[in-house]
Design an enzyme around this catalytic site. Structure first.
Site, PDB file in Angstrom:
ATOM      1  N   ASP A  95       0.832  -1.200   0.000  1.00 40.29           N
ATOM      2  CA  ASP A  95       0.000   0.000   0.000  1.00 40.29           C
ATOM      3  C   ASP A  95       0.875   1.262   0.000  1.00 40.29           C
ATOM      4  OD1 ASP A  95      -2.407   1.394   0.218  1.00 40.29           O
ATOM      5  OD2 ASP A  95      -2.375   1.368   2.422  1.00 40.29           O
ATOM      6  N   ASP A 151       1.924   5.251  -5.307  1.00 40.37           N
ATOM      7  CA  ASP A 151       1.302   6.523  -4.963  1.00 40.37           C
ATOM      8  C   ASP A 151       2.179   7.696  -5.396  1.00 40.37           C
ATOM      9  OD1 ASP A 151       0.123   8.740  -3.925  1.00 40.37           O
ATOM     10  OD2 ASP A 151       0.118   8.073  -1.836  1.00 40.37           O
ATOM     11  N   GLU A 187      -2.862   6.095  -7.759  1.00 37.49           N
ATOM     12  CA  GLU A 187      -3.723   7.158  -7.225  1.00 37.49           C
ATOM     13  C   GLU A 187      -3.588   8.422  -8.058  1.00 37.49           C
ATOM     14  OE1 GLU A 187      -3.568   7.657  -2.975  1.00 37.49           O
ATOM     15  OE2 GLU A 187      -3.936   9.803  -3.112  1.00 37.49           O
ATOM     16  N   GLY A 199      -6.920   8.349   8.099  1.00 35.14           N
ATOM     17  CA  GLY A 199      -6.900   8.525   9.554  1.00 35.14           C
ATOM     18  C   GLY A 199      -8.292   8.644  10.149  1.00 35.14           C
ATOM     19  N   HIS A 215      -9.786   5.059  -0.529  1.00 35.31           N
ATOM     20  CA  HIS A 215      -8.818   5.172   0.570  1.00 35.31           C
ATOM     21  C   HIS A 215      -9.481   5.962   1.674  1.00 35.31           C
ATOM     22  CE1 HIS A 215      -4.853   3.794  -1.131  1.00 35.31           C
ATOM     23  NE2 HIS A 215      -5.694   3.610  -2.123  1.00 35.31           N
ATOM     24  N   GLY A 216      -8.964   5.822   2.900  1.00 38.23           N
ATOM     25  CA  GLY A 216      -9.588   6.522   4.024  1.00 38.23           C
ATOM     26  C   GLY A 216     -10.980   5.969   4.254  1.00 38.23           C
ATOM     27  N   ASN A 275     -10.147   0.566   1.397  1.00 36.77           N
ATOM     28  CA  ASN A 275      -9.035   0.499   2.343  1.00 36.77           C
ATOM     29  C   ASN A 275      -9.525   0.914   3.719  1.00 36.77           C
ATOM     30  OD1 ASN A 275      -7.603  -0.011   0.028  1.00 36.77           O
ATOM     31  ND2 ASN A 275      -5.971   1.442   0.501  1.00 36.77           N
TER      32      ASN A 275
HETATM   33 ZN   LIG Z   1      -4.457   5.235   1.407  1.00 32.25          ZN
END
Ligand SMILES: [Zn+2]
Length: 277
Positions: A81, A103, A133, A178, A205-206, A227
């Site tokens: 990742d 990324d 991404e 987060g 993501h997130g 994710n």
């Molecule tokens: Zn991520």
């Protein structure tokens, strides 16, 4: 059973669901996620993020992820990742990882595109798929004080996917990494348009802390990989705190096991939403 990113995303497309992709920087996380996936009999993705090197080094935890995938009763992809350099990806491939996310989202468009192309040609011929991404979803895992999100433009996404030949795209549509400080506002219509135009599986993501309704709409609009980590990890920490308040614990493994059980329950409830169970 170890499968690659392309194969597991195909299963998601067939079932019109999203595969849960969990960061597993230590053994307790690996055990928790595999146990939940086997209980529900669903495919799952185990991930090691480059940013989690401080918790476990790639050469230490990588073989654990690959072995757990091979011995699991369900299809499992071992995925790298948020890789930011080619050397890290080469090391992952040598360990048997079957998915990588490059990324380059903080780079200018052209540079991200060129680097992603290099990753696709590096992985060519290996039992491995590539996710990339476009746009930006700050803050990075563990990062703070980042600027706001940069939403992915659908036409740029089409060009990016066509030029690079990636297998999955992580667009930016309002999620952040987060723990959310306020309720996230997601542009799920953007997800639908990008999925329709690129014809590729999309990645959220997130994914921790998003409402069940937003997950459902996002999945029906084309999200095929979600994710998820922060809230699972937080559940583990909470269980440890509660145990320490209740009793005097001597052995660390008792704390680790309490965290593992709580993370398994949290991963299971996330999976129930992602797979529509
Ligand atoms: Zn991520």
């Amino acid at each position: 059973m170890l499968v690659n990113l392309v194969e597991i995303l195909k299963l998601a497309e067939e079932r019109k669901c999203a595969i849960g992709a969990f960061n597993t920087p230590n053994l307790e996380c690996v055990n928790a996620v595999i146990a939940a996936a086997e209980k529900l009999n669903v495919p799952v993705i185990l991930m090691h993020a480059q940013i989690h090197e401080s918790a476990s080094g790639l050469e230490q935890i990588g073989p654990v992820l690959v072995q757990a995938a091979k011995t699991a009763k369900v299809p499992v992809c071992a995925h790298l990742d948020h890789c930011e350099d080619l050397d890290y990806i080469k090391r992952g491939l040598a360990l048997g990882f079957t998915g990588v996310m490059y990324d380059g989202s903080t780079l200018p468009f052209e540079e991200n595109l060129e680097n992603t192309k290099k990753v696709v040609s590096l992985v060519k011929g290996e039992n491995c798929g590539v996710e990339a991404e476009l746009g930006a979803m700050p803050p990075r895992e563990g990062g703070e004080n980042a600027p706001g999100p940069v939403y992915t433009e659908p036409d740029e996404a089409v060009l990016f996917c066509r030029e690079t030949g990636i297998d999955a795209l992580a667009p930016s549509f309002g999620t952040a990494h987060g723990i959310y400080k306020s309720k996230p506002v997601l542009d799920l219509e953007r997800v639908r348009i990008i999925a329709e135009k690129t014809k590729l599986p999309l990645v959220m993501h997130g994914g921790s802390g998003v409402s069940p309704e937003d997950y459902r709409v996002g999945i029906s609009n084309g999200l095929r990989k979600i994710n998820y980590y922060s809230y699972m990890s937080k559940a583990g920490t909470k269980a440890v705190k509660e145990l320490l308040e209740k009793q005097d614990v001597t052995y660390f493994h008792d704390l680790a096991l309490a965290a593992e059980k709580a993370m398994e329950a949290n991963a299971e409830s996330a999976m129930r939403i992602f797979y529509g169970l």
